[in-house]
Design a protein around this motif. Structure first.
Motif, PDB file in Angstrom:
ATOM      1  N   GLU A   1       7.185  11.373   0.460  1.00 16.79           N
ATOM      2  CA  GLU A   1       7.436  10.698   1.729  1.00 16.79           C
ATOM      3  C   GLU A   1       6.115  10.119   2.214  1.00 16.79           C
ATOM      4  O   GLU A   1       5.106  10.810   2.270  1.00 16.79           O
ATOM      5  N   VAL A   2       6.101   8.823   2.545  1.00 18.49           N
ATOM      6  CA  VAL A   2       4.900   8.159   3.032  1.00 18.49           C
ATOM      7  C   VAL A   2       5.187   7.639   4.434  1.00 18.49           C
ATOM      8  O   VAL A   2       6.238   7.068   4.697  1.00 18.49           O
ATOM      9  N   ILE A   3       4.228   7.848   5.335  1.00 16.19           N
ATOM     10  CA  ILE A   3       4.392   7.444   6.726  1.00 16.19           C
ATOM     11  C   ILE A   3       3.170   6.631   7.145  1.00 16.19           C
ATOM     12  O   ILE A   3       2.036   6.998   6.839  1.00 16.19           O
TER      13      ILE A   3
ATOM     14  N   SER B   1      -4.709   3.436  13.625  1.00 17.30           N
ATOM     15  CA  SER B   1      -3.595   3.515  12.690  1.00 17.30           C
ATOM     16  C   SER B   1      -3.914   4.580  11.642  1.00 17.30           C
ATOM     17  O   SER B   1      -5.062   4.975  11.475  1.00 17.30           O
ATOM     18  N   GLY B   2      -2.882   5.028  10.975  1.00 18.59           N
ATOM     19  CA  GLY B   2      -3.075   6.047   9.958  1.00 18.59           C
ATOM     20  C   GLY B   2      -1.960   6.017   8.924  1.00 18.59           C
ATOM     21  O   GLY B   2      -0.889   5.452   9.151  1.00 18.59           O
ATOM     22  N   ILE B   3      -2.251   6.608   7.776  1.00 22.32           N
ATOM     23  CA  ILE B   3      -1.288   6.715   6.686  1.00 22.32           C
ATOM     24  C   ILE B   3      -1.217   8.184   6.294  1.00 22.32           C
ATOM     25  O   ILE B   3      -2.239   8.859   6.193  1.00 22.32           O
ATOM     26  N   GLY B   4      -0.004   8.673   6.079  1.00 29.49           N
ATOM     27  CA  GLY B   4       0.180  10.059   5.658  1.00 29.49           C
ATOM     28  C   GLY B   4       1.139  10.136   4.491  1.00 29.49           C
ATOM     29  O   GLY B   4       2.001   9.274   4.321  1.00 29.49           O
ATOM     30  N   ILE B   5       0.980  11.161   3.669  1.00 33.08           N
ATOM     31  CA  ILE B   5       1.886  11.373   2.538  1.00 33.08           C
ATOM     32  C   ILE B   5       2.220  12.859   2.460  1.00 33.08           C
ATOM     33  O   ILE B   5       1.368  13.715   2.684  1.00 33.08           O
ATOM     34  N   ARG B   6       3.478  13.129   2.201  1.00 36.66           N
ATOM     35  CA  ARG B   6       3.946  14.493   1.968  1.00 36.66           C
ATOM     36  C   ARG B   6       4.700  14.459   0.649  1.00 36.66           C
ATOM     37  O   ARG B   6       5.537  13.584   0.435  1.00 36.66           O
TER      38      ARG B   6
ATOM     39  N   LYS C   1       0.829  -1.206   0.000  1.00 34.49           N
ATOM     40  CA  LYS C   1       0.000   0.000   0.000  1.00 34.49           C
ATOM     41  C   LYS C   1       0.862   1.255   0.000  1.00 34.49           C
ATOM     42  O   LYS C   1       0.602   2.207  -0.733  1.00 34.49           O
ATOM     43  N   LEU C   2       1.892   1.242   0.837  1.00 33.61           N
ATOM     44  CA  LEU C   2       2.767   2.413   0.912  1.00 33.61           C
ATOM     45  C   LEU C   2       3.501   2.631  -0.408  1.00 33.61           C
ATOM     46  O   LEU C   2       3.631   3.763  -0.882  1.00 33.61           O
TER      47      LEU C   2
END
Length: 75
Positions: free
Chosen positions: A25-27, A52-57, A8-9
């Motif tokens: 950048e994926v977190i 849980s969570g997913i973040g992208i910059r 997924k990332l």
């Protein structure tokens, strides 16, 4: 981290590249909390919460964009 989570990332990074991002950048973060309360020195309640969570910059055309979600299917 499972293979599915890693996939997924990696797919988020690929989507960002296809949309023209020059840097990405994926977190992913998971956490557990256990609130406990006492009354008169006796255990009143105990809970367990997992999130849980997913973040992208990313950077595109010199501009920074940020997005995040706590929905794992939000990709």
């Amino acid at each position: 981290m499972t293979t599915t989570q890693l996939s997924k990332l990696e797919s988020l990074i690929e989507i960002a590249k296809k949309k023209g991002a020059s840097s990405t950048e994926v977190i992913q973060k998971s956490w557990t909390s256990n609130p406990i309360s006492f009354e008169n020195n006796k255990l009143k309640s105990l809970e367990s919460n997992e999130s849980s969570g997913i973040g992208i910059r990313l950077i595109k055309d010199g501009k920074i964009g940020i997005a995040s979600s706590t929905d794992p299917s939000a990709i």
